[in-house]
Each structure stands twice: as C-alpha cells, then as structure tokens.
Design an enzyme around this catalytic site. Sequence first.
Site, PDB file in Angstrom:
ATOM      1  N   THR A 185     -68.601 126.253  43.938  1.00 43.02           N
ATOM      2  CA  THR A 185     -67.787 125.996  45.136  1.00 43.02           C
ATOM      3  C   THR A 185     -66.981 124.714  44.942  1.00 43.02           C
ATOM      4  OG1 THR A 185     -67.861 125.864  47.565  1.00 43.02           O
ATOM      5  CG2 THR A 185     -69.672 124.788  46.399  1.00 43.02           C
ATOM      6  N   ASN A 186     -66.441 124.148  46.014  1.00 45.02           N
ATOM      7  CA  ASN A 186     -65.631 122.925  45.893  1.00 45.02           C
ATOM      8  C   ASN A 186     -65.881 122.040  47.110  1.00 45.02           C
ATOM      9  OD1 ASN A 186     -63.674 123.724  48.054  1.00 45.02           O
ATOM     10  ND2 ASN A 186     -63.324 125.409  46.619  1.00 45.02           N
TER      11      ASN A 186
END
Length: 407
Positions: free
Chosen positions: A210-211
Amino acid sequence: MTILTNKNILLGVTGSIASYKAADLASKLTQAGANVNVILTNAAEKFITPLTFQSVTGHTAYTDKDLWGAEGHVLHVQLGKQADLIVIAPCTANTMAKLAHGLSDDLLSVTCLTSTADILIAPAMDGGMYDHVATQENLSTLLTRGVLVAGPTTGHLASGLSGKGRMLETSELLGHIRIALAKHGKLKNKKIIVTAGGTQEAIDPVRVITNHSSGKQGYALAQSAIDLGAEVTLITTPTALTPPVGAKVIHVKSVLDMLEALSNESADALIMSAAAADFRPKHVAKEKIKKRDGIPHIELEVAPDILKTVTANRSDKKRYKIVVGFAAESQDLLENASDKLKSKGLDFIAANDITSNDAGFAVDTNRITLLFADGKKEALPLLSKSEVAEKNFRTRCKIVGVICEFW
Ligand code: CTP
C-alpha cells in the site's frame, strides 16, 4: 469558510431529554461560523435553560415569554424571515403534530408557520410514540410538504427501552444541516464520484502493498461536493476517516475493486484523488507466506491505470462530463503533471508537491497547481485540504457549466 459560515440558523428546541444535545449542536454551529438563534418551547425549558444557549451562541435564546413580550407582534416574523434554515432538534411528537396541522400556539410553531425557510427536524421520542400511527401520519404529511427529516436512529432510549426514537448525534446533525443548506447549490442534480485513500494490493491473506495516502483530500472533496448540492459517491479504501454525511460510500481495497466499483456507477464527474497502485503482486498466495520458507520472491505486474481505462471509454463524454486527476510528485512537478494530464485524457489535474513539510500525504494542508487541458495553469497558495477541495469545485463548476452548454 464552510457552508455554515454566516448562515442564519434558527434552532428550535423542544421538550425531550435529548435537548441537552441541542446545546452541543448550537455550540458547534456557532464555532463553524453560523449565527444561531434559539427558540425553546415551554417543555424544553423544563430540561434546559435559555442561558445555556445564550452562553454558547452569544445571542438571546427566546422562549414563549418573548412571544408576548416587547418585540411581541414582530419577533416571530423577524426570526422566521432572517432564517436560512430552521432546525428543530430535538423535535418531539407534539411539535411534529403541531407542524403537520399548522398549529401556532407557541413561539416556535408560529415562527415555523411564518417562515418560508426550509425546516429540518430531528425527531426524538420513545420508540412507541415514534411508531404510533398518529406520529407516522404526521411524519408523512411533513415529508410530503418538503420538511427535511434527520433520524431518528435506533438505540438506547430514555425510557430504558431500546428502539427507534433516538436523536442523531451532533456530528450527524451537522452533516444533515450542511445537506439542507446545499439544497440549491451550484452542483444540484449533479452526480460526482470521488475516489479516496491508498489502494491495498494483497500479497497473501495477511499482507498488502500500500502507500501513505490518508484519504483526507478525497474526503474533503466529497464534503465540498455535498456542500454544493451534489449527489456524491465516495469510493474509498480503508481509512481512519468518517465519510461525510450524505455520501454514498463504497468500500474497496485494490485497484481492481476500485475499477469494478467505478464500472457499476455513472456520474457527471469523476475526481480521482485516490493513490492507486501502479504495481501489484502477480500471484496472491492463498495461505500466509511462512517465514520458515525463506525470503519470498514477490513478482509484480502492472496494475490497470484506472483513469486511462475510464477515459478510454469516454469519447462521447456521456459517462463523465469531467474527469479530474491528482499528481503527487517529488520532482519535476509541472512537467510530470502535464504529461499525466495528456496521457490520462483529463480535463484538469491537481499537481501536488509532496516534498514540502506542509503538503502531501497525511497533513491537513496541500500546495497545489491546477493544470487544465487547454493549457491554462493556476497555482493555489498553501490551503487546507477542504479549501483545495472548494477551489477544485469552483473551477470544476465553471468547466461543467461550459460543457453542459454543448449538450
Ligand atoms: N491513477 C489511476 N490508476 C492507477 C494509478 C494512478 O487512475 N493505477 C491515477 C491517480 O488516482 C491520480 C493520477 O492517476 O489521479 C496520477 O497518479 P500518480 O500516482 O501521480 O501517477 P501515475 O500515473 O501512477 O505515475 P507515477 O506513479 O509513475 O508518477
């Protein structure tokens, strides 16, 4: 500035134990910049005093004594006329009945009858009273007449029973008040989709790629669109944020989920503020990858570009009149954003410099430059994320207006 700033809200408080929550509502509305005038019914005064409301609003809180007082014959007319919105919270079964039947035997009901402002009621009563056929018939009458109704919700009631009759919490009521004030907004009858948050691409049943996206910008955009009267669908990855009241919320995780959610929706505009993954694991392990098996080799593949997919099917502009992208860049901001504007077929892009401390992921401010398909450029000063949202929408409204003229 929010939609509540400088709005004249007339808050009617009626006789319910939930009237203590009305003090919080009056306070929050005042803090948001609204001018709040309060009318308490006789029954409300048994639960809470005018002084409470005077203290939080800075204005006189009126009671039935004022109906017959010095300002007597004009007070209700004046209060009714100056109101942008009348909110009755809590609204008892008795006050609902009075409104439904046009009674005007106290300051609140006579003011409602005088005023042409929209009325929003937040019913609060015991479940049996709410379910009673008389109350339900009054409710239908009020709905038919265009009275806006927020709640009630199901839960613990003052009687000790559980049922439908609990007044909504302040945060939800504030959301309904915003929607009511936005009824005639510039985006009335427009449907806007906003995507928000960072996508999650599964590695195995436990782990994801993810980020750092918090979703704050997307949620602020969704709220701004609602504040301008739009019907909003918020397609969001898991975040810690509470979606704005009134948004249809679709929860997704991955780029593919987001793409699927988009393919099931149609709208006048798409604002793609989500930080969607560019790469995803080629194979998702069915079982948790075990440490004892050594360091895994995770092969990545390119994730579909959502904007490119959407704009490829948009040549007739029937699906979206306008598509807006975001570019989060750490170098060559304007060049990169301009390339994305073209390659993704956007109407405009918000270029976001993520290198400064006061902009980018997880902070409340953003430093944005808007680049338009026709080559125009507009650098915005450092703004809170809701101000950025507002600016986008002001610009967006202009563009939608122009496009609409060609249809
Ligand atoms: N975007 C998208 N689908 C993806 C990745 C990004 O639709 N799979 C959208 C984003 O929501 C954003 C815009 O494309 O509105 C630009 O995203 P950004 O991450 O800045 O650019 P990328 O195209 O992913 O390119 P790069 O990461 O190489 O800068």
